[in-house]
Design a protein around this motif. Sequence first.
Motif, PDB file in Angstrom:
ATOM      1  N   HIS A  84       0.859  -1.187   0.000  1.00 49.51           N
ATOM      2  CA  HIS A  84       0.000   0.000   0.000  1.00 49.51           C
ATOM      3  C   HIS A  84       0.890   1.230   0.000  1.00 49.51           C
ATOM      4  O   HIS A  84       2.087   1.159   0.316  1.00 49.51           O
ATOM      5  CB  HIS A  84      -0.917   0.007   1.227  1.00 49.51           C
ATOM      6  N   SER A  85       0.316   2.363  -0.346  1.00 52.72           N
ATOM      7  CA  SER A  85       1.084   3.601  -0.369  1.00 52.72           C
ATOM      8  C   SER A  85       1.509   3.974   1.047  1.00 52.72           C
ATOM      9  O   SER A  85       0.707   3.952   1.983  1.00 52.72           O
ATOM     10  CB  SER A  85       0.243   4.732  -0.977  1.00 52.72           C
ATOM     11  N   TYR A  86       2.775   4.301   1.203  1.00 52.34           N
ATOM     12  CA  TYR A  86       3.346   4.668   2.501  1.00 52.34           C
ATOM     13  C   TYR A  86       4.403   5.720   2.226  1.00 52.34           C
ATOM     14  O   TYR A  86       5.463   5.425   1.672  1.00 52.34           O
ATOM     15  CB  TYR A  86       3.963   3.434   3.174  1.00 52.34           C
ATOM     16  N   THR A  87       4.096   6.979   2.557  1.00 48.96           N
ATOM     17  CA  THR A  87       4.977   8.087   2.193  1.00 48.96           C
ATOM     18  C   THR A  87       5.203   9.008   3.374  1.00 48.96           C
ATOM     19  O   THR A  87       4.571   8.877   4.427  1.00 48.96           O
ATOM     20  CB  THR A  87       4.387   8.904   1.030  1.00 48.96           C
ATOM     21  N   ALA A 115      18.279  10.839  15.426  1.00 49.45           N
ATOM     22  CA  ALA A 115      17.305  11.379  14.474  1.00 49.45           C
ATOM     23  C   ALA A 115      16.692  10.270  13.619  1.00 49.45           C
ATOM     24  O   ALA A 115      15.741  10.524  12.882  1.00 49.45           O
ATOM     25  CB  ALA A 115      17.971  12.420  13.572  1.00 49.45           C
ATOM     26  N   PHE A 116      17.220   9.036  13.738  1.00 50.78           N
ATOM     27  CA  PHE A 116      16.779   7.921  12.889  1.00 50.78           C
ATOM     28  C   PHE A 116      15.902   6.959  13.690  1.00 50.78           C
ATOM     29  O   PHE A 116      16.270   6.532  14.791  1.00 50.78           O
ATOM     30  CB  PHE A 116      17.981   7.173  12.323  1.00 50.78           C
ATOM     31  N   SER A 176      12.773   6.217   9.166  1.00 49.38           N
ATOM     32  CA  SER A 176      12.455   7.643   9.105  1.00 49.38           C
ATOM     33  C   SER A 176      13.596   8.454   9.699  1.00 49.38           C
ATOM     34  O   SER A 176      14.311   7.987  10.593  1.00 49.38           O
ATOM     35  CB  SER A 176      11.153   7.956   9.840  1.00 49.38           C
ATOM     36  N   VAL A 177      13.765   9.665   9.182  1.00 55.18           N
ATOM     37  CA  VAL A 177      14.815  10.571   9.635  1.00 55.18           C
ATOM     38  C   VAL A 177      14.175  11.921   9.938  1.00 55.18           C
ATOM     39  O   VAL A 177      13.419  12.458   9.115  1.00 55.18           O
ATOM     40  CB  VAL A 177      15.907  10.774   8.560  1.00 55.18           C
ATOM     41  N   MET A 231      10.175  15.307   8.693  1.00 51.87           N
ATOM     42  CA  MET A 231      10.404  13.874   8.648  1.00 51.87           C
ATOM     43  C   MET A 231      10.548  13.393   7.208  1.00 51.87           C
ATOM     44  O   MET A 231       9.783  13.769   6.324  1.00 51.87           O
ATOM     45  CB  MET A 231       9.250  13.132   9.328  1.00 51.87           C
ATOM     46  N   ARG A 232      11.555  12.540   6.982  1.00 53.45           N
ATOM     47  CA  ARG A 232      11.789  11.941   5.671  1.00 53.45           C
ATOM     48  C   ARG A 232      11.901  10.424   5.829  1.00 53.45           C
ATOM     49  O   ARG A 232      12.439   9.926   6.835  1.00 53.45           O
ATOM     50  CB  ARG A 232      13.092  12.484   5.072  1.00 53.45           C
ATOM     51  N   LEU A 233      11.416   9.701   4.855  1.00 56.65           N
ATOM     52  CA  LEU A 233      11.611   8.257   4.794  1.00 56.65           C
ATOM     53  C   LEU A 233      12.726   7.948   3.815  1.00 56.65           C
ATOM     54  O   LEU A 233      12.778   8.521   2.723  1.00 56.65           O
ATOM     55  CB  LEU A 233      10.322   7.564   4.347  1.00 56.65           C
TER      56      LEU A 233
END
Length: 339
Positions: free
Chosen positions: A157-160, A223-224, A272-273, A279-281
């Motif tokens: 599934h979409s995970y962003t 941060a991770f 995630s960061v 937040m960024r994946l």
Amino acid sequence: MRINKIIMVFLLTGSLFILCERNNEDFTGTYCLNLQNLEMRIDQNGTDVTFSLNSDLLNNGTGTISGDTLFLTTYTSGSELFSARLLFPDNRNGFTGTFVIKNSDGQLMLEGILIGNKGECAEYDIDAKGPPKFVVKNFTQLSKIEKISKFRSGFGHSYTDGNETCRSMKHYFDPFQEFRNNNMVEIYSPVDGIINSVVNDGHGASIGLKNKEIQIKSADQPAFIFIFFHCDIISETIASGKNVQAGELLGYARLYYEDLQQYATSFDIAVSVNTPAGMRLISYFDVLNDQVFNEYVSRGANSRSDFVITREARDESPLQCDGETFLNSGILGNWVTLN
């Protein structure tokens, strides 16, 4: 209003009495949460409290005060009711508590532990520095894995992270058929760190299964956050606030759901960061040290890029989604099959 500690000094019949009024610091402040390094802002005005999250996951909400406890309520971006009970020490430098999310029919959707420490969350500028390769242990036994989905695939599934849309920004690990029974595929912590949260992932709770989503914050790179889905935890000692070591067993991949009477073919991991921009994946393979990645090389991988669809390639060949549901799987190829 902030009431500082008051010391009252009385001289009575030659004796000195010091009476200390309790420190009633208010709740105002920014708190780093145990959920993907999210930050919660709490503001108190007299007996009223408002709160917000640096994310669109929750709408701004309100709260009530009872001594050292806050009761918070709001709605998620999907209109489910969120409520939390947070207990603070006298100095208000953090809190521990619980939260639940229920749908419009009052059915439990999600529950878990909420921990907050006063102050902003640790950040890492991944654009300026690039991802650090600090993972020292693989999170599962690679010998049991047949194939792995690519970062930004059209599987599942979409995970962003909100910066991109309609793609799976995590990896699914698909075991060989002979290992697709419960308690046959191990899940380990890939780093030294602390368990940020352990929450029900929506399957099996009604019949007493310990099927969980686990988040671990790295000790070396705070941060991770590593997120493990569909883990049947080994015991209730796998809980929020527990320190773990790299290679420590967390549980087993749950690949059959008794409540649904169906098999799953895979389990998944996301990273995630918390960056200065939010937040960024990123791909799990971006943070493996060379020794760990060589385990994948021995199974036929050529480079880390084998496991990643670039953002540019995905944008040029977009998927179609209805909410989180993929309407197509794309033409770029979603899997890396290991030797």
